[in-house]
Motif scaffolding. Structure first.
Motif, PDB file in Angstrom:
ATOM      1  N   TYR A 190      38.149  29.268  35.617  1.00  0.00           N
ATOM      2  CA  TYR A 190      38.589  30.460  34.597  1.00  0.00           C
ATOM      3  C   TYR A 190      39.582  30.896  34.796  1.00  0.00           C
ATOM      4  O   TYR A 190      40.316  30.982  35.679  1.00  0.00           O
ATOM      5  CB  TYR A 190      37.589  31.620  35.215  1.00  0.00           C
ATOM      6  N   ALA A 191      40.218  31.166  33.684  1.00  0.00           N
ATOM      7  CA  ALA A 191      41.683  31.546  33.423  1.00  0.00           C
ATOM      8  C   ALA A 191      41.690  32.604  32.595  1.00  0.00           C
ATOM      9  O   ALA A 191      40.981  32.870  31.588  1.00  0.00           O
ATOM     10  CB  ALA A 191      42.477  30.522  32.965  1.00  0.00           C
ATOM     11  N   SER A 192      42.889  33.614  32.885  1.00  0.00           N
ATOM     12  CA  SER A 192      42.795  34.955  32.000  1.00  0.00           C
ATOM     13  C   SER A 192      44.442  35.261  31.881  1.00  0.00           C
ATOM     14  O   SER A 192      45.210  34.946  32.771  1.00  0.00           O
ATOM     15  CB  SER A 192      42.001  36.249  32.913  1.00  0.00           C
ATOM     16  N   GLU A 193      44.576  35.682  31.024  1.00  0.00           N
ATOM     17  CA  GLU A 193      46.010  36.247  30.649  1.00  0.00           C
ATOM     18  C   GLU A 193      46.470  37.491  31.800  1.00  0.00           C
ATOM     19  O   GLU A 193      47.571  37.737  32.034  1.00  0.00           O
ATOM     20  CB  GLU A 193      45.931  37.012  29.282  1.00  0.00           C
ATOM     21  N   GLU A 194      45.188  38.043  32.451  1.00  0.00           N
ATOM     22  CA  GLU A 194      45.666  38.919  33.236  1.00  0.00           C
ATOM     23  C   GLU A 194      45.891  38.482  35.051  1.00  0.00           C
ATOM     24  O   GLU A 194      45.930  39.147  35.622  1.00  0.00           O
ATOM     25  CB  GLU A 194      44.537  40.033  33.351  1.00  0.00           C
ATOM     26  N   ARG A 195      45.405  36.947  35.100  1.00  0.00           N
ATOM     27  CA  ARG A 195      45.615  36.393  36.334  1.00  0.00           C
ATOM     28  C   ARG A 195      46.474  35.547  36.394  1.00  0.00           C
ATOM     29  O   ARG A 195      46.922  34.880  35.593  1.00  0.00           O
ATOM     30  CB  ARG A 195      44.275  36.115  36.733  1.00  0.00           C
ATOM     31  N   ASP A 196      47.254  35.611  37.605  1.00  0.00           N
ATOM     32  CA  ASP A 196      48.511  34.641  37.707  1.00  0.00           C
ATOM     33  C   ASP A 196      47.973  33.062  37.637  1.00  0.00           C
ATOM     34  O   ASP A 196      49.007  32.243  37.011  1.00  0.00           O
ATOM     35  CB  ASP A 196      49.127  34.857  39.087  1.00  0.00           C
ATOM     36  N   ALA A 197      46.888  32.752  38.166  1.00  0.00           N
ATOM     37  CA  ALA A 197      46.696  31.499  38.124  1.00  0.00           C
ATOM     38  C   ALA A 197      44.932  31.226  37.743  1.00  0.00           C
ATOM     39  O   ALA A 197      44.360  31.954  37.813  1.00  0.00           O
ATOM     40  CB  ALA A 197      46.655  30.782  39.757  1.00  0.00           C
ATOM     41  N   VAL A 198      44.758  29.885  37.650  1.00  0.00           N
ATOM     42  CA  VAL A 198      43.485  29.489  37.387  1.00  0.00           C
ATOM     43  C   VAL A 198      42.462  29.682  38.376  1.00  0.00           C
ATOM     44  O   VAL A 198      42.912  29.147  39.725  1.00  0.00           O
ATOM     45  CB  VAL A 198      43.462  28.070  37.023  1.00  0.00           C
ATOM     46  N   VAL A 199      41.406  30.108  38.422  1.00  0.00           N
ATOM     47  CA  VAL A 199      40.158  30.360  39.626  1.00  0.00           C
ATOM     48  C   VAL A 199      39.322  29.144  39.259  1.00  0.00           C
ATOM     49  O   VAL A 199      38.935  28.959  38.052  1.00  0.00           O
ATOM     50  CB  VAL A 199      39.752  31.796  39.390  1.00  0.00           C
ATOM     51  N   THR A 200      39.155  28.493  40.487  1.00  0.00           N
ATOM     52  CA  THR A 200      38.033  27.414  40.443  1.00  0.00           C
ATOM     53  C   THR A 200      36.729  28.245  40.731  1.00  0.00           C
ATOM     54  O   THR A 200      36.732  28.797  41.820  1.00  0.00           O
ATOM     55  CB  THR A 200      38.496  26.370  41.439  1.00  0.00           C
ATOM     56  N   VAL A 201      35.864  28.020  39.694  1.00  0.00           N
ATOM     57  CA  VAL A 201      34.443  28.685  40.095  1.00  0.00           C
ATOM     58  C   VAL A 201      33.284  27.711  40.073  1.00  0.00           C
ATOM     59  O   VAL A 201      32.115  28.149  40.488  1.00  0.00           O
ATOM     60  CB  VAL A 201      34.160  29.751  38.864  1.00  0.00           C
ATOM     61  N   GLY A 202      33.641  26.500  39.964  1.00  0.00           N
ATOM     62  CA  GLY A 202      32.537  25.400  40.068  1.00  0.00           C
ATOM     63  C   GLY A 202      32.844  24.629  41.120  1.00  0.00           C
ATOM     64  O   GLY A 202      33.895  24.738  42.038  1.00  0.00           O
ATOM     65  N   ASP A 203      31.925  23.483  41.462  1.00  0.00           N
ATOM     66  CA  ASP A 203      32.332  22.737  42.518  1.00  0.00           C
ATOM     67  C   ASP A 203      32.355  21.217  42.074  1.00  0.00           C
ATOM     68  O   ASP A 203      31.869  20.362  42.746  1.00  0.00           O
ATOM     69  CB  ASP A 203      30.938  22.900  43.805  1.00  0.00           C
ATOM     70  N   ALA A 204      32.475  21.113  40.891  1.00  0.00           N
ATOM     71  CA  ALA A 204      32.675  19.689  40.210  1.00  0.00           C
ATOM     72  C   ALA A 204      34.108  19.282  39.740  1.00  0.00           C
ATOM     73  O   ALA A 204      34.774  20.221  39.497  1.00  0.00           O
ATOM     74  CB  ALA A 204      31.493  19.514  39.153  1.00  0.00           C
TER      75      ALA A 204
END
Length: 283
Positions: A64-78
């Motif tokens: 998950y990535a957003s214009e409001e967040r500094d970095a990509v968030v890993t939300v899955g496990d693959a």
């Protein structure tokens, strides 16, 4: 995995009425800036958090990535899956003046940063007089009316053959001489329509034909718009609707950004207008 992409847009559509209803009480500015240096509204962060919580529940979305967040968030496990990139509230500065804003969605089949060629679907929600969603995938663009009861299919979206409107961002004194000369030619034939929310301006191009763009400026050679969150998703939509996109020299879908929040000059619209633009700008 096509059902994963369906679930992404179902999730955004389900969240849209809640986001729209929550805007009036979240018009205030925060003390914070996002990673791109933009002052955030309470609505920006709230919409981002809401969409992150909903997207996190989709199996097959691993980033998950957003214009409001500094970095990509890993939300899955693959190691494989989809990355969802969002501008949760495009045009949020319009909330105070009660003008249109919206949500931009890009679905990539690899982790970000990623090239435009890795987009598998893109679209946007527009909070205007009505709430609509435009979704592009499989070389087709469809528009939906969105409300508390779900989505109503309004049919295919195809760019009109004859351009009618144009809107270009940035202060004119900061435009290059070549770009300003191009715009002066365009305004002889097209009507100016520029509202300060990319989504609304691009949607007018989809409805009436024409061109939207945000050029490089003397103070910002790469322009204002972010490749992953705004430029490439909108290029995907407009190209699927029968139009063209460009960074001034070639399709935005040929870009290969190396940074998550990378910016790029951005132009979308009818083929003829984009061809004239590229011919007018230096290589």
């Amino acid at each position: 995995m096509a059902d994963v992409v369906d679930r992404v847009f179902d999730t955004v559509a389900d969240a849209a009425p809640e986001i729209r209803a929550g805007l009036p009480e979240r018009r205030a500015k925060r003390d914070d800036e996002n990673v791109s240096g933009d002052t955030q509204l309470e609505a920006d962060v709230w919409a981002d958090d809401l969409l992150f919580d909903r997207t996190d529940a989709i199996e097959g979305v691993n980033w998950y990535a957003s214009e409001e967040r500094d970095a990509v968030v890993t939300v899955g496990d693959a190691d494989e899956g989809y990355a969802v990139a969002l501008d949760p509230l495009d045009g949020s500065s319009n909330v105070k003046s009660n003008n249109p804003c919206g949500t931009v969605v890009g679905v990539y089949d690899q982790p970000l940063p990623a090239p435009g060629s890795s987009l598998v679907a893109a679209g946007f929600v527009l909070y205007g007089p009505t709430t609509t969603m435009v979704v592009a995938r499989n070389d087709e663009v469809r528009e939906y009316l969105v409300d508390d009861d779900g989505r109503t299919d309004l049919g295919l979206v195809e760019l009109p053959a004859d351009p009618t409107v144009y809107g270009f961002g940035g202060r004119v004194p900061e435009w290059s001489e070549d770009f300003e000369a191009f715009v002066r030619n365009v305004e002889d034939d097209l009507k100016l329509r520029y509202g300060g929310a990319m989504i609304a301006d691009v949607n007018q191009v989809l409805v009436y034909g024409g061109a939207f763009g945000y050029p490089g400026l003397s103070s910002a050679p790469d322009g204002k718009l972010r490749a992953h969150f705004e430029s490439m998703p909108m290029a995907y939509v407009v190209e699927a609707a029968g139009g063209s996109s460009s960074d001034g020299s070639g399709s935005l879908l040929d870009l290969e950004p190396t940074r998550l929040h990378e910016r790029t000059p951005t132009f979308v619209g009818n083929d003829a207008v984009i061809e004239d633009l590229e011919a007018a700008l230096p290589d």
